[in-house]
Design a protein around this motif. Structure first.
Motif, mmCIF file in Angstrom:
data_model
loop_
_atom_site.group_PDB
_atom_site.id
_atom_site.type_symbol
_atom_site.label_atom_id
_atom_site.label_comp_id
_atom_site.label_asym_id
_atom_site.label_seq_id
_atom_site.Cartn_x
_atom_site.Cartn_y
_atom_site.Cartn_z
ATOM 1 N N LEU A 185 0.840 -1.200 0.000
ATOM 2 C CA LEU A 185 0.000 0.000 0.000
ATOM 3 C C LEU A 185 0.871 1.244 0.000
ATOM 4 C CD1 LEU A 185 -2.546 -1.096 2.763
ATOM 5 C CD2 LEU A 185 -3.054 -0.837 0.327
ATOM 6 N N GLY A 186 0.277 2.371 -0.402
ATOM 7 C CA GLY A 186 1.035 3.615 -0.453
ATOM 8 C C GLY A 186 1.102 4.332 0.883
ATOM 9 N N GLY A 187 0.505 3.778 1.931
ATOM 10 C CA GLY A 187 0.499 4.441 3.236
ATOM 11 C C GLY A 187 -0.064 3.501 4.281
ATOM 12 N N ASN B 95 -3.011 8.384 -2.767
ATOM 13 C CA ASN B 95 -3.176 7.881 -4.133
ATOM 14 C C ASN B 95 -3.426 6.381 -4.097
ATOM 15 O OD1 ASN B 95 -1.249 6.565 -6.570
ATOM 16 N ND2 ASN B 95 -2.817 8.010 -7.189
ATOM 17 N N SER B 96 -4.412 5.918 -4.863
ATOM 18 C CA SER B 96 -4.767 4.496 -4.941
ATOM 19 C C SER B 96 -5.029 3.883 -3.573
ATOM 20 C CB SER B 96 -3.665 3.697 -5.656
ATOM 21 O OG SER B 96 -3.601 4.042 -7.020
ATOM 22 N N ALA C 171 -8.369 6.115 -5.603
ATOM 23 C CA ALA C 171 -8.806 5.302 -4.463
ATOM 24 C C ALA C 171 -10.033 4.478 -4.866
ATOM 25 C CB ALA C 171 -9.130 6.199 -3.277
ATOM 26 N N THR C 172 -10.158 3.292 -4.293
ATOM 27 C CA THR C 172 -11.260 2.397 -4.637
ATOM 28 C C THR C 172 -11.965 1.915 -3.369
ATOM 29 O OG1 THR C 172 -9.807 0.474 -4.541
ATOM 30 C CG2 THR C 172 -10.095 1.512 -6.700
ATOM 31 N N ALA C 173 -13.191 1.400 -3.542
ATOM 32 C CA ALA C 173 -13.960 0.873 -2.403
ATOM 33 C C ALA C 173 -14.478 -0.517 -2.749
ATOM 34 C CB ALA C 173 -15.131 1.801 -2.101
ATOM 35 N N GLN C 174 -14.397 -1.437 -1.821
ATOM 36 C CA GLN C 174 -14.911 -2.789 -2.059
ATOM 37 C C GLN C 174 -15.677 -3.258 -0.836
ATOM 38 O OE1 GLN C 174 -13.745 -3.440 -5.064
ATOM 39 N NE2 GLN C 174 -11.760 -2.419 -5.094
#
Ligand code: NAD
Length: 453
Positions: A42-44, A115-116, A156-159
């Protein structure tokens, strides 16, 4: 892996391009993080919330190795770290009034998404809940997550993941899904609902090489999405048998050489296709673990002008062949226990597409195949799932006339087409032996396309 033919995105992500685009209000597709062995998942950091049955097991996974950095909350507000992910265990929500927990958790972190970033909501499979009130509240999570996907920015995405209430060992069957979603591998998967059953997750030696020792067959592997699927399965440790029509010759050998696999000239519609594959795998490998039914064709015509050649060839390659191949391999005991079948559907099979009654029927049929075969194959310890790609940057989509192509490419929450690797990563997630509790799913790889939403 496929190059980016999206010149518009390249332009608006360049210095002068970004300046012009923001000045005149043009869409600015975000740069999406993609998997790299040397980059963190992950980016963070991850923020975790909720009070259901999964939160503690999730915490264990997130803190076990050094794959993730878990932070308790984001009280630092906007100046805090940009989040890599926000995970909320909503399995504790048993009535509608408690849905308030969702906005209490997510509202403060909405402006902190990096981001993402990955937003993941976990719930209980609505039909398997204990009461009407709980079923209603759990079903509500779907509308929340899909709307969240449309509000998130910057890639960014949501699942939403529904976990069976019968899952015995906390997180075990869920871990492969969680790891896929909390990584750059799911970058073009957005607003999807994944259902995880109650099987205990199989152990994998390493999350970097989960397919070590496995033998995979990929049809239509000479080029496009199939060639990238072969690369990714091989990266994950599998020996890949690359199949394509005999005319694909050189391109097929190229893929096979690249992935250190085997080239198998094969027309999937031939009467002896299943027998040929069974013979090949039984003789050389003693069996097969993964089948990816990727070979597919389009023969577009408005229904008023359709001819039987176009109709039958599309149904034959895209729908009849995948079913027959699985039938024959199962019949000949060539598909091993713990195996995985992954079919390639399409959003055209969900939303329909003008000029594609034949293709739409074939790809919706593939979803039917997954639904019908999941319980049958489960008895043999085999999973079956499908990916449904949206607009993917391939030779096929590069040939679409510019105006139509631009519409297809931008009409999704991420404002860009996907790469072949995005489909391949999702296939690899389904093929992972640790995904054995995941069957009967159709996951769209479409950036939350507005089509068929
Ligand atoms: P592609 O045309 O680039 O590749 C398809 C491959 O399948 C080719 O190498 C072809 O030779 C092979 N093939 C065709 N008929 C065959 C047969 N009878 N036996 C064996 N091999 C055969 O297409 P692609 O874009 O890489 O698509 C791969 C899959 O993804 C297809 O099932 C397609 O329907 C699906 N899909 C693609 C997109 C997209 O945007 N490109 C979107 C949704 C779904």
């Amino acid at each position: 892996m496929a190059g980016n033919t999206d010149l518009y995105s390249s332009f608006v992500n360049s210095g002068p391009g970004a300046f012009i685009a923001s000045r005149v209000g043009l869409p600015q597709p975000p740069h999406l993080r993609r998997y790299s062995a040397s980059a963190p998942a992950l980016g963070g950091p991850v923020v975790l919330g909720g009070s259901g049955r999964l939160v503690e097991p999730i915490r264990e996974i997130l803190t076990a190795g050094d794959d993730y950095t878990l932070i308790e909350n984001n009280n630092g507000g906007r100046s805090a770290d940009k989040l890599g992910a926000a995970v909320f265990d909503a399995t504790g929500i048993t009535k509608a009034a408690e849905l308030e927990q969702l906005f209490e958790f997510f509202t403060p972190v909405m402006r902190s998404a990096g981001n993402s970033a990955r937003f993941v909501v976990l719930g209980t499979t609505p039909e398997l809940t204990g009461s009407a009130d709980e079923q209603i509240a759990q079903r509500a999570l779907e509308g929340f997550t899909r709307s969240l996907g449309k509000e998130l920015r910057n890639g960014a995405t949501a699942q939403l993941v529904y976990v069976s209430p019968k899952a015995k060992t906390g997180l075990s069957g869920l871990e492969s899904t969680l790891r896929f979603l909390l990584s750059a591998k799911s970058t073009y998967v957005d607003a999807q609902v994944i259902r995880v059953g109650d099987a205990n997750g199989a152990k994998v030696g390493s999350w970097d090489k989960p397919l070590d020792g496995k033998v995979a067959l990929v049809t239509g592997a000479a080029r496009g999405i199939g060639a990238t699927i072969a690369e990714v399965l091989s990266r994950d440790g599998a020996h890949v048998i690359c199949a394509d029509i005999p005319a694909a010759g050189e391109a097929l050998s190229e893929t096979a050489n690249k992935v250190g696999g085997t080239a198998l000239p094969l027309d999937v519609t031939a009467d002896d296709a299943g027998a040929k594959v069974a013979e090949h795998v039984l003789e050389r490998h003693g069996g097969l673990d993964i089948i990816v039914n990727n070979a597919g064709i389009t023969r577009d015509k408005l229904l008023a002008n359709m001819d039987s050649g176009r109709w039958n060839s599309v149904i034959g390659v895209n729908l009849i062949a995948p079913q027959k191949l699985v039938d024959e391999l199962v019949e000949r005991d060539a598909l091993r226990k713990g195996g995985a079948v992954v079919d390639v559907s399409s959003i055209a099979g969900i939303a329909g597409n003008r000029g594609q009654t034949n293709y739409g029927a074939s790809k919706a049929g593939v979803i039917g195949l997954v639904n019908a075969y999941a319980p049958i194959l489960a008895k043999k310890g085999i999973t079956i799932n499908a990916v449904a790609p949206g607009f993917i940057e391939t030779a096929m989509t590069a040939a679409i006339p510019l105006a139509t192509r631009e519409v297809g490419r931008r009409m999704n929450s991420l404002q860009q087409g996907g790469q072949t690797v995005d489909v391949a990563e999702t296939v690899a997630y389904f093929a992972n032996p640790a995904s054995n509790a995941v069957t009967g799913n159709v996951v769209r790889v479409c950036g939350q396309s507005l089509l068929g939403a």
